[in-house]
Enzyme design. Sequence first.
Site, short mmCIF file in Angstrom:
data_model
loop_
_atom_site.label_atom_id
_atom_site.label_comp_id
_atom_site.label_asym_id
_atom_site.label_seq_id
_atom_site.Cartn_x
_atom_site.Cartn_y
_atom_site.Cartn_z
N LYS A 1 35.42 -19.18 56.85
CA LYS A 1 36.32 -18.28 57.62
C LYS A 1 36.12 -18.51 59.11
CE LYS A 1 33.13 -15.36 59.46
NZ LYS A 1 32.69 -15.45 60.81
N ASP B 1 30.20 -10.36 55.19
CA ASP B 1 31.44 -11.13 55.09
C ASP B 1 31.84 -11.44 53.66
OD1 ASP B 1 32.05 -11.25 57.80
OD2 ASP B 1 30.81 -13.03 58.13
O1 C5P Z 1 25.33 -8.96 56.30
P1 C5P Z 1 24.79 -10.28 56.73
O2 C5P Z 1 23.60 -10.71 55.90
O3 C5P Z 1 25.82 -11.34 56.85
O4 C5P Z 1 24.25 -10.05 58.20
C1 C5P Z 1 23.22 -10.79 58.77
C2 C5P Z 1 22.57 -9.94 59.84
O5 C5P Z 1 23.49 -9.69 60.90
C3 C5P Z 1 22.15 -8.57 59.35
O6 C5P Z 1 20.83 -8.59 58.89
C4 C5P Z 1 22.29 -7.71 60.57
O7 C5P Z 1 21.13 -7.82 61.36
C5 C5P Z 1 23.41 -8.35 61.36
N1 C5P Z 1 24.73 -7.69 61.17
C6 C5P Z 1 24.95 -6.47 61.79
N2 C5P Z 1 26.18 -5.85 61.63
C7 C5P Z 1 27.15 -6.43 60.91
C8 C5P Z 1 26.94 -7.68 60.30
C9 C5P Z 1 25.71 -8.29 60.45
O8 C5P Z 1 24.07 -5.93 62.45
N3 C5P Z 1 28.34 -5.81 60.79
#
Ligand code: C5P
Length: 287
Positions: free
Chosen positions: A10, A135
């Site tokens: 994406k 995502d």
């Molecule tokens: O959810 P994901 O594992 O993709 O996110 C990786 C890191 O990015 C999370 O551990 C968090 O620290 C940060 N994040 C966030 N807010 C979001 C997406 C991601 O703080 N909406």
Amino acid sequence: MKLTVKAPAKINLHLDILGRLNDGYHSLFMIMQTVSLFDIITVEKGKKGIDITCSNPYVPPKEKNIAYKAAECFFKYINKESCILINIEKNIPLQAGLAGGSADAAGVLVALNRMFGECLNKKELCSLGLKIGSDVPFSITGGTCISQNRGGILSPIKDLGDCFIILAKPEKGVSTKDAFEKADNCILFHPDNLKTLDFCEKGDFEGVFGEAANVFEQIIEVPERVEIKRIMREYGCTFCRMTGSGPTVFGIFKDEDKSHQCCKALEELCPNVFVTKPIRHGATIIN
Ligand code: C5P
């Protein structure tokens, strides 16, 4: 039974951080688009447990792999013992802002759901996906969407139309977690989300491109970014930005030949450059 899934990358046409949520995650306002760069995931019934192989040795092994977590979550949810073999043919670069990990998790969820008789509907699958990564719901849904909150509130909008999208990924990757931590410690200037939303709702992408921004560009240092954008503009791109927390820069082109010429010019600057097209779906079973 063996299933093969195409799991797309994406890009973020727009990304703003609105604030912090109670769970420590951030509330975002984004415009998302799936593009034709795919990881290929095969899933088949195996012996007891979850076994993962991957073409890229830098992808985290076993329990640390987001695709493993997706399978684990799925089996827990349907209350069955896991017995699965997963193979990931990795084409989406790592730590790139292209949601490569989420794509794999989405691919595994879509395949397992088919294997177990479509026992979850799309909404349930997306809710499960959100537990695994922000995502993942979009990587299941795909197309052109506004994404709000942590990534779980998706509103499809008019599709981007026929164009070519170059993805240029500089060598050094970016950790999303570190990027959000950095954002917490900086004063960010914010784009006009209301105007962007209005253009989105009208399906006016020229308007969107006039307003859209990625706030991470203010704080994530990507030394190649200015030069990548200069080259993209030289070859006639209509819009270019960094995607996600970076470092990949994408450029949108109307002309196919120009996009391929630009891709060649960028190859000297970036180890990974792709010419893709926008697609209207997320992770999809192909056989
Ligand atoms: O959810 P994901 O594992 O993709 O996110 C990786 C890191 O990015 C999370 O551990 C968090 O620290 C940060 N994040 C966030 N807010 C979001 C997406 C991601 O703080 N909406």
